[in-house]
Each structure stands twice: as structure tokens, then as C-alpha cells.
Design an enzyme around this catalytic site. Structure first.
Site, PDB file in Angstrom:
ATOM      1  N   ASP A 209      45.363  38.795  45.088  1.00 26.57           N
ATOM      2  CA  ASP A 209      46.378  38.239  44.190  1.00 26.57           C
ATOM      3  C   ASP A 209      45.853  36.961  43.548  1.00 26.57           C
ATOM      4  O   ASP A 209      44.651  36.843  43.297  1.00 26.57           O
ATOM      5  CB  ASP A 209      47.665  37.993  44.993  1.00 26.57           C
ATOM      6  CG  ASP A 209      48.923  38.175  44.156  1.00 26.57           C
ATOM      7  OD1 ASP A 209      49.156  37.340  43.268  1.00 26.57           O
ATOM      8  OD2 ASP A 209      49.673  39.150  44.390  1.00 26.57           O
ATOM      9  N   HIS A 260      52.005  33.285  42.602  1.00 25.90           N
ATOM     10  CA  HIS A 260      52.398  34.665  42.884  1.00 25.90           C
ATOM     11  C   HIS A 260      51.854  35.132  44.234  1.00 25.90           C
ATOM     12  O   HIS A 260      52.558  35.756  45.040  1.00 25.90           O
ATOM     13  CB  HIS A 260      51.864  35.542  41.747  1.00 25.90           C
ATOM     14  CG  HIS A 260      52.288  36.962  41.750  1.00 25.90           C
ATOM     15  ND1 HIS A 260      51.561  37.953  42.371  1.00 25.90           N
ATOM     16  CD2 HIS A 260      53.342  37.572  41.174  1.00 25.90           C
ATOM     17  CE1 HIS A 260      52.153  39.121  42.176  1.00 25.90           C
ATOM     18  NE2 HIS A 260      53.239  38.923  41.455  1.00 25.90           N
ATOM     19  N   VAL A 277      63.680  32.046  58.282  1.00 29.78           N
ATOM     20  CA  VAL A 277      63.114  33.004  57.332  1.00 29.78           C
ATOM     21  C   VAL A 277      61.756  33.456  57.846  1.00 29.78           C
ATOM     22  O   VAL A 277      60.995  32.674  58.420  1.00 29.78           O
ATOM     23  CB  VAL A 277      62.998  32.390  55.912  1.00 29.78           C
ATOM     24  CG1 VAL A 277      62.096  31.170  55.910  1.00 29.78           C
ATOM     25  CG2 VAL A 277      62.513  33.413  54.902  1.00 29.78           C
ATOM     26  N   ALA A 377      48.286  51.406  40.507  1.00 31.32           N
ATOM     27  CA  ALA A 377      49.196  52.108  41.414  1.00 31.32           C
ATOM     28  C   ALA A 377      49.146  53.616  41.218  1.00 31.32           C
ATOM     29  O   ALA A 377      49.452  54.385  42.135  1.00 31.32           O
ATOM     30  CB  ALA A 377      50.623  51.606  41.217  1.00 31.32           C
ATOM     31  N   ALA A 382      46.402  55.734  46.622  1.00 27.61           N
ATOM     32  CA  ALA A 382      47.060  54.462  46.913  1.00 27.61           C
ATOM     33  C   ALA A 382      48.474  54.714  47.404  1.00 27.61           C
ATOM     34  O   ALA A 382      49.033  55.798  47.231  1.00 27.61           O
ATOM     35  CB  ALA A 382      47.080  53.586  45.664  1.00 27.61           C
ATOM     36  N   SER A 432      56.239  43.516  42.704  1.00 29.66           N
ATOM     37  CA  SER A 432      55.303  42.655  43.439  1.00 29.66           C
ATOM     38  C   SER A 432      55.865  42.244  44.780  1.00 29.66           C
ATOM     39  O   SER A 432      55.132  42.078  45.755  1.00 29.66           O
ATOM     40  CB  SER A 432      55.000  41.384  42.636  1.00 29.66           C
ATOM     41  OG  SER A 432      54.127  41.628  41.581  1.00 29.66           O
TER      42      SER A 432
END
Length: 503
Positions: A209, A260, A277, A377, A382, A432
Site C-alpha cells: 500500500d 491509506h 478498538v 482484483a 486472487a 480498500s
């Protein structure tokens, strides 16, 4: 693929459209010089291409290398000397083919900017004469344009489902009754898995990423391996490649989507100390691979070259003897594909990882398509991940194709770490966000059954998932990940499916 950013502009849309045709060239000897997109050109007038090579005995050498599967936590890495020898033999054979092909090119007509130790490719910038020579070279199997893929154009933030009125509502998603502020992990049963001792401990998730804020509190106590691959020499120190702590540092916040990777990494493996969290595999470790470059433009932006994605996949493979890697997560892509894009060079990387029991999860995209998903993708091997809402609807922005999308995971209003500070968090929308949910799931399921293949785990996930019907009006569905059912899936009840999925 985030959906809460400001518009990046027409320049990115043009690049995205140009990229969408690039893989069509990968299976042949490439386009004519005057057909090359501007996005693939360097500032010196050369064209970036990924060249596929004929490598003597490649299949046999790759199979010999891949017989050494990813190391499990209870296996001693020091006993992997034979694996290193097999990898060295594969690398030497690829290097020999690279040298032979380059020797056929006119002098000073090309620049090599990326080689690979386990994949039969070389990335080069060429002039018109060198491109013509490559097209005529018998040792070249394919020529693929290497143009940057931007982070997808944003969509309005919201929790609505595709096909519903008011799908772009700004209302927050329904939060779980458990303590986790991120509704996604409890929705897929991660908290149930944790209560049974399955937290991803001992396993690692690779995030390919925009890099990571490694000092964020969400990653405290984790082992984080870092690397950077940037065709535009934007790695630390102004290099194309960097390894070690700090090498995957994200760019400045002046670039859209700079953090990101930090958000995606948190979804997969984050764990806040106070327990309010956590990501899916909250005790798993991280491999952060920065695969984005700064793209010069009127307003500079960050984009990912396929050659760097390929380098990231190659790097993950190289770590399999020392690190227990469950999955590689790629929340990136572009274009619109209704059939498998198996001519893309990244397929070789996806397949190599799959051969050693490492899954590659990739986002389907955020354009709201009803018949298309993004590349890479669309690679048939994948795990193509679409986004769902807290109410188990298809997220309105999700790209859908019933033959290409593999499954759903939470992707609307997902709360995770951001790059603003070591304590910053935010809720984002996108496929994402869905993709690292699945990568984290893989770490939990590998902890449960360490030697399972990608196909075997996928069969368990598909068999135990909650069906979500697409909002495209066809009545077709795909399962949404549900970890407890995958943990309980009886191998005998799905014994034929892994064989089919591993083909």
C-alpha cells in the site's frame, strides 16, 4: 481503495482510463510506439514496460523453490538452507535470461529499473528502437505497459447499500454492542475467534500500500518488517528500493491518500491497548510494503506502478522462510474488467504466493459497477474482495461481477488508524477497507490450521459465509466472511472444493 477523499481531478481519471487497457497488451509483444500512453513515459522520453521472459526450466525451478512452503510459527527457520539454495537457483536462471535479452538491445537504448528474484520479468525504460528489438526477441514472451495506478476516485461517505434509496447517506454505521468501536471485526465474528484463542498470534499480514505510520499506538508491540519499491525513486534516500525500519514511511499529508496503508494495516492487525478498538487479527504482525510513487502533475499525486506491485509480491515470497505470512493485502487497482485479467504480470506473483500457501486479497474497486471489477482484483487466482454494509447489504460503491468477485467483507464506515498522529483514527468507506478484513481473517484461520492451502481455507470461508445479494438486481449473491463458521467448517464436507480452487 478509499472513498472519503477529495476529487483528485481529470488527470487521474485519464491515467485510470489509460491503465485499463494496459493488461490487454501483456499476452503479446506489446503496442506500437505511437500507441503508448503518456502515463508510461519518463521525463527523458523513454517508455516504461514490464518484459516477460522465457527462462530455461522455470516451471521446474519455481516448483522446487515453492516446495518450501511459508514457515509456520512452530517451524525453525534455521533449517531452511535447502530453500535458500532452491531460491538462488531460480534467481540465477532468471538473471541469465534477463542478461540474454538485454544483450540483444541497442546500446544506450534502455534503462533497467526493476529486476525480480523469483518472477520471470524485468522492468525497463526503452526508446522506440529498443521496444522494436524486444518485440522481435524470441526470448521475450510479453511486453506490458507500466503506467501508475492512482488510488481510486472518491465516493461520498455513507453506509447505504447498492440499490437502496439514499445509498449515499451520511448516517454513521450501526455500531456493535461489543466494546470494539470498529463494527467490522465483530460483524465477521473476530471477537468470537479471539475468545477461543485465535487472534492471529504468530502470523503476519503483508500490506502492499502507501506505507505505514509505524509509531502509531495501534501497532504497539508488533513486529513490523518494512520495504519500499518506487519506480520514481521516492523511497527514503531518493532510491527505487529500500529495506528496514522506516523504509515504508508514508508520504506527507499534502498527498491525497497518503495514510491509506496505515488505515488498511490497522483493519487487518491493529490493537489499541485499552481494548476499545482492534483489527481482525489483533495479535498478528505486519509486513508494510510501500508500492506507491509521487507522480508529477499540475497537482502531484501518488500512484502505484505494476512493476512495483510485482516487486512487493516477490519480496513477500522471499520472506516465507523466516516469517509466517498468512496473506498479502492489496487495496489498490483500476480499470473495469468483466473477464479475468490473467495476462497482467501480477498474476505470476499471486500464483507464486499461492503455491506456498499465502493468499493475495485484492479490492474490487469503488465505482459502483454492476458487471465489472478493477485490476488486479480480476486476476482469477486472487481473492477479490467486495464491500458490504453493517446491515449485510452490498455497499453502494462496490464494483460487482458475479464471476470475478470472490466474497464480501465490511467496507462502509470502517474505523481504523490514520497517519495524522500516533493516536488518530477515522471511519472510511471503500473496498480498500473490506480487503484487509479478509487478510486478517486468513491469519486467524492459519493459526487454527497452520498447514492449510489457500484453496482449503477459501473453501472453509465460502462454506461458512453469510450470503449477501448484490444490489444490481440480478438476485445473485456472494458470501460475507464469517470466521466462526469457517473455524468449524468440516474439511470432509468441502473436500472437493479446495482441489478445484487450487487449480
Amino acid at each position: 481503495m478509499i472513498s472519503n477523499r477529495t476529487n483528485i481531478g481529470f488527470g487521474l481519471l485519464l491515467v485510470l482510463c489509460l491503465f485499463s487497457i494496459a493488461p490487454a497488451w501483456a499476452g503479446g509483444k506489446g503496442p506500437a510506439w505511437d500507441a503508448l500512453p503518456a502515463a508510461a513515459m519518463t521525463d527523458t522520453g523513454l517508455a516504461r514496460v514490464i518484459v516477460g521472459l522465457t527462462v530455461a526450466d522455470y516451471d521446474a525451478l519455481a516448483a522446487r523453490s515453492a516446495q518450501y512452503k511459508v514457515v509456520t510459527p512452530d517451524e525453525a527457520p534455521k533449517n531452511r538452507a535447502a530453500s535458500k539454495a532452491a531460491d538462488a537457483a531460480l534467481e540465477a536462471a532468471i538473471a541469465s535470461s534477463v542478461n540474454a535479452v538485454l544483450a540483444s538491445l541497442p546500446k544506450s537504448a534502455y534503462t533497467v529499473y526493476r529486476t525480480y528474484s523469483a518472477l520471470p520479468f524485468v522492468a525497463v525504460a526503452v526508446n522506440a528502437k529498443a521496444l522494436e528489438a524486444l518485440q522481435a526477441e524470441p526470448g521475450v514472451t510479453s511486453i506490458e505497459v507500466d503506467a501508475p495506478i492512482p488510488l481510486p476516485l472518491p465516493v461520498p461517505s455513507g453506509s447505504g447499500a447498492k440499490g437502496e434509496s439514499g445509498a449515499a447517506s451520511t448516517a454513521p454505521p450501526q455500531l456493535p454492542t461489543s466494546g470494539n468501536l470498529n463494527w467490522g471485526p465483530p460483524k465477521i465474528g473476530a471477537d468470537t475467534a479471539w475468545s477461543r484463542g485465535y487472534t492471529g498470534a504468530g502470523w503476519t499480514v503483508a500490506i502492499l500500500d502507501t506505507g505505514i505510520r509505524r509509531t502509531h499506538e495501534f501497532f504497539a508491540g508488533k513486529t513490523i518488517v518494512e520495504a519500499c519499491f518506487s519506480a520514481n525513486s521516492n523511497c527514503p534516500g531518493g532510491t527505487k528500493t529500500a529495506y528496514g525500519p522506516g523504509s515504508a514511511v508514508h508520504y506527507a499529508n499534502t498527498y491525497t491518500g497518503y495514510d491509506h496503508g496505515t488505515h488498511c494495516a490497522g483493519i487487518a492487525t491493529g490493537n489499541k491497548a485499552d481494548g476499545t478498538v482492534a483489527g481482525v487479527a489483533k495479535n498478528a504482525n505486519l509486513i508494510a510494503v510501500q508500492v506507491f510513487s509521487i507522480i508529477p502533475d499540475t497537482t502531484p499525486w501518488i500512484g502505484s506502478y505494476p512493476s512495483d506491485q510485482l516487486a512487493g509480491l516477490n519480496y513477500v515470497y522471499s520472506l516465507r522462510g523466516s516469517t509466517s505470512i498468512a496473506a498479502a493485502s492489496m487495496s489498490l487497482g483500476g480499470g473495469a474488467y468483466s473477464t479475468p485479467c490473467d495476462s497482467a504480470s501480477q498474476k505470476a506473483g499471486v500464483d507464486l504466493l499461492r503455491s506456498v500457501n499465502i493468499a493475495t486479497t485484492i479490492a474490487t474497486g469503488n465505482d459502483g459497477y454492476c458487471s465489472y471489477i478493477s485490476s488486479p482484483a480480476c486476476i482469477s487466482t486472487a481473492i477479490a474482495v467486495g464491500a458490504s454494509t453493517s446491515g449485510d447489504g452490498e455497499s453502494y460503491f462496490n464494483n460487482w461481477n458475479p464471476n470475478l468477485q470472490t466474497l464480501f467483507a465490511p467496507g462502509s464506515g470502517i474505523y481504523s488508524s490514520t497517519g495524522a498522529s500516533d493516536t488518530s483514527y477515522a471511519s472510511w468507506d471503500g473496498t480498500s477497507m473490506a480487503t484487509p478484513h479478509v487478510a486478517g481473517t486468513w491469519a486467524i484461520l492459519r493459526q487454527n490450521r497452520p498447514n492449510d492451502s489457500v484453496g482449503t481455507i477459501l473453501s472453509r470461508v465460502l462454506a461458512g459465509g453469510t450470503p449477501i445479494v448484490t444490489g444490481c438486481g440480478t438476485g445473485l449473491s456472494k458470501p460475507r466472511v464469517y470466521i466462526p463458521a469457517a473455524l468449524e467448517a468440516n474439511a470432509s464436507s468441502t473436500q472437493l472444493l479446495p482441489l478445484l480452487l487450487d487449480q
